[in-house]
Design an enzyme around this catalytic site. Structure first.
Site, PDB file in Angstrom:
ATOM      1  N   ARG A 171       0.862  -1.196   0.000  1.00 28.12           N
ATOM      2  CA  ARG A 171       0.000   0.000   0.000  1.00 28.12           C
ATOM      3  C   ARG A 171       0.891   1.236   0.000  1.00 28.12           C
ATOM      4  O   ARG A 171       0.650   2.197  -0.692  1.00 28.12           O
ATOM      5  CB  ARG A 171      -0.954   0.005   1.199  1.00 28.12           C
ATOM      6  CG  ARG A 171      -1.654   1.347   1.354  1.00 28.12           C
ATOM      7  CD  ARG A 171      -2.939   1.338   2.190  1.00 28.12           C
ATOM      8  NE  ARG A 171      -2.973   0.401   3.279  1.00 28.12           N
ATOM      9  CZ  ARG A 171      -2.282   0.527   4.431  1.00 28.12           C
ATOM     10  NH1 ARG A 171      -1.519   1.575   4.641  1.00 28.12           N
ATOM     11  NH2 ARG A 171      -2.373  -0.400   5.365  1.00 28.12           N
ATOM     12  N   TYR A 177     -16.606  16.991 -14.292  1.00 28.40           N
ATOM     13  CA  TYR A 177     -17.000  15.591 -14.315  1.00 28.40           C
ATOM     14  C   TYR A 177     -18.090  15.347 -13.255  1.00 28.40           C
ATOM     15  O   TYR A 177     -17.963  15.796 -12.114  1.00 28.40           O
ATOM     16  CB  TYR A 177     -15.765  14.733 -14.020  1.00 28.40           C
ATOM     17  CG  TYR A 177     -16.033  13.262 -14.044  1.00 28.40           C
ATOM     18  CD1 TYR A 177     -16.297  12.613 -15.246  1.00 28.40           C
ATOM     19  CD2 TYR A 177     -16.034  12.516 -12.879  1.00 28.40           C
ATOM     20  CE1 TYR A 177     -16.551  11.257 -15.271  1.00 28.40           C
ATOM     21  CE2 TYR A 177     -16.285  11.155 -12.899  1.00 28.40           C
ATOM     22  CZ  TYR A 177     -16.546  10.539 -14.101  1.00 28.40           C
ATOM     23  OH  TYR A 177     -16.802   9.196 -14.127  1.00 28.40           O
ATOM     24  N   ASP A 199      -7.795  19.112 -13.423  1.00 27.74           N
ATOM     25  CA  ASP A 199      -8.067  17.763 -13.911  1.00 27.74           C
ATOM     26  C   ASP A 199      -7.691  17.764 -15.400  1.00 27.74           C
ATOM     27  O   ASP A 199      -8.358  18.402 -16.211  1.00 27.74           O
ATOM     28  CB  ASP A 199      -9.548  17.425 -13.697  1.00 27.74           C
ATOM     29  CG  ASP A 199      -9.910  16.017 -14.155  1.00 27.74           C
ATOM     30  OD1 ASP A 199      -9.267  15.508 -15.094  1.00 27.74           O
ATOM     31  OD2 ASP A 199     -10.860  15.429 -13.593  1.00 27.74           O
ATOM     32  N   LYS A 221      -8.891   6.792 -18.945  1.00 26.25           N
ATOM     33  CA  LYS A 221      -9.244   7.332 -20.255  1.00 26.25           C
ATOM     34  C   LYS A 221      -8.051   7.215 -21.219  1.00 26.25           C
ATOM     35  O   LYS A 221      -7.629   6.121 -21.496  1.00 26.25           O
ATOM     36  CB  LYS A 221      -9.738   8.764 -20.078  1.00 26.25           C
ATOM     37  CG  LYS A 221     -10.710   8.939 -18.890  1.00 26.25           C
ATOM     38  CD  LYS A 221     -12.012   8.156 -19.054  1.00 26.25           C
ATOM     39  CE  LYS A 221     -12.821   8.039 -17.773  1.00 26.25           C
ATOM     40  NZ  LYS A 221     -13.152   9.284 -17.109  1.00 26.25           N
TER      41      LYS A 221
HETATM   42  C1  LIG Z   1     -13.572   9.627 -15.756  1.00 29.82           C
HETATM   43  C2  LIG Z   1     -13.185  10.924 -15.181  1.00 29.82           C
HETATM   44  C3  LIG Z   1     -12.935  11.065 -13.810  1.00 29.82           C
HETATM   45  C4  LIG Z   1     -13.112   9.925 -12.837  1.00 29.82           C
HETATM   46  O1  LIG Z   1     -12.190   8.910 -13.073  1.00 29.82           O
HETATM   47  P1  LIG Z   1     -12.472   7.350 -12.773  1.00 29.82           P
HETATM   48  O2  LIG Z   1     -11.220   6.714 -13.260  1.00 29.82           O
HETATM   49  O3  LIG Z   1     -13.690   6.959 -13.535  1.00 29.82           O
HETATM   50  O4  LIG Z   1     -12.671   7.246 -11.306  1.00 29.82           O
HETATM   51  C5  LIG Z   1     -12.524  12.297 -13.369  1.00 29.82           C
HETATM   52  N1  LIG Z   1     -12.383  13.344 -14.192  1.00 29.82           N
HETATM   53  C6  LIG Z   1     -12.639  13.245 -15.510  1.00 29.82           C
HETATM   54  C7  LIG Z   1     -12.476  14.431 -16.386  1.00 29.82           C
HETATM   55  C8  LIG Z   1     -13.047  12.045 -16.055  1.00 29.82           C
HETATM   56  O5  LIG Z   1     -13.315  11.951 -17.363  1.00 29.82           O
END
Ligand SMILES: *Cc1c(COP(=O)(O)O)cnc(C)c1O
Length: 383
Positions: free
Chosen positions: A48, A100, A172, A197
């Protein structure tokens, strides 16, 4: 030797395995490590806290973002949870109005319960950002281009405003990845990713990242990463390293396809509006060009009322109706009922997430095939 990003994607972080010469970092599938005596470990204690496969990926993402410290998490939301845990009761965040949906949900229904407040503004309007920064604000949290209307926020300008008031800037960077945009170089303090993504890129792994430059902030975040425990597994770390190797060639094709599809949609007569910061008609075009090396591959459009948006989703064949984005395959989603369903309808409609809004994650298939599929799906949806 300083490397260009195309080379860093392949050789950045930890390049292969020192011990065996294996070209790929192995999957260190272990929970714990032998210690040679009391207080004498070999740099690893418990997975961890630290794992060599994860550490290679953490170093890689830090390199790519031009940051010093990287952390890998089990999901984007685990990364976001860890960052939001920097704050305490009475603190307030200024947040972009189309972030998001899951980020909104955790702010509204989880961190709110712990007394952490938020103010939602259109961060593409700098005056609104400036006015929202009250004394209790600790950070400005932005997504650019934001989800799902691809609103572009000027990172450098927001950082300049926040810095004079001693507030953190959190970005982000999921939609563009460090291949196209590096927020730390534009004055941001913390970069967040959903690695699920484009970084992973093949719709087969959930992951998340945080990257920072400041040592004190990094120490606090490492503490939280270990304390909260939302870490990425060795196997998933391996898969994301594997994905990142081809990020450059994938993004080039993603962006090229998206540019062509956005232009086709705009000229098609099928839509009321196209949102894509690579189009000259888009309000974010200039800022996007200034701060990023491409407009990304997310497009949203409002289907003309001559067509039934529900039927469109039934008629697409090559493009898949699904949540998520950033994989090699093209996906379409309906933000109002899927990704952004957690946002109350009044707020949703106010910001432009209408029922006719369709979001495309443009994949790397042949662009002619993609346009042909969209065309037949729209035409077959005429009311
Ligand atoms: C998908 C996404 C998240 C969340 O990520 P997960 O891997 O699904 O937990 C956060 N910010 C953006 C812009 C996203 O597209």
């Amino acid at each position: 030797m300083s490397l260009a990003i195309e080379s860093k994607l392949i050789h950045g972080g930890i390049d292969g395995d020192e011990t065996t010469g294996a070209v790929c970092v192995p999957v260190y599938q272990t929970s714990t490590y032998k210690q040679d005596g009391l207080g004498k470990d070999r740099g690893w204690e418990y997975s961890r806290t630290g794992n060599p496969t994860r550490a290679a990926l953490e170093k890689l993402i830090a390199d790519l973002e031009e940051g010093q410290y990287g952390m890998a998490f089990a999901s984007g939301l685990a990364a976001i949870t860890t960052v939001l845990s920097l704050f305490k009761q009475g603190d307030r965040l200024v947040v972009s109005d189309n972030i998001y949906g899951g980020t909104f949900r955790i702010l509204d229904n989880v961190f709110n319960n712990f007394g952490i407040e938020y103010t939602i503004v259109d961060t593409s309007d700098l005056r609104q950002v400036e006015e929202a920064i009250t004394d209790d604000v600790k950070a400005v949290y932005i997504e650019t281009p934001a989800n799902p209307l691809l609103t572009v926020t000027d990172i450098r300008a927001v950082a300049d405003i926040a810095k004079t008031k001693d507030k953190l800037v959190i970005v982000d960077n999921t939609f563009l990845t460090p291949y196209l945009q590096r927020p730390l170089t534009l004055g941001a303090d913390i970069v967040i990713h959903s690695g699920t993504k484009y970084l992973g890129g093949h719709s087969d792994t959930i992951s998340g990242f945080v990257v920072v430059n400041d040592k004190a902030l990094a120490d606090r975040l490492y503490y939280l990463q270990n304390a909260i425990g939302g870490i990425l597994s060795p196997w998933d770390s391996f898969l994301v390293i594997r994905g990142i190797k081809t990020l450059g060639v994938r993004m080039d094709r993603h962006v090229e396809n998206a540019g062509k599809i956005a232009q086709w949609l705009e000229d098609s007569g099928y839509v009321e509006k196209v949102y894509y910061p690579g189009l000259k008609s888009d309000p974010g075009y200039e800022v996007q060009k200034k701060q990023a090396d491409g407009a990304g591959a997310m497009i949203s459009f409002v289907l003309d009322k001559k067509y039934d948006y529900r039927k469109f989703f039934e008629n697409i064949k090559l493009v898949t109706l699904a949540e998520s984005l950033g994989g090699v395959e093209s996906l379409a989603c309906h933000p109002a009922s899927m990704t952004h369903a957690a946002i109350p309808k009044e707020i949703r409609e106010k910001v432009g997430i209408v029922d006719e809004l369709i979001r495309l994650s443009v994949g790397i298939e042949n662009v002619g095939d993609l346009i042909a599929d969209l065309k037949q799906a729209i035409e077959a949806s005429a009311v």
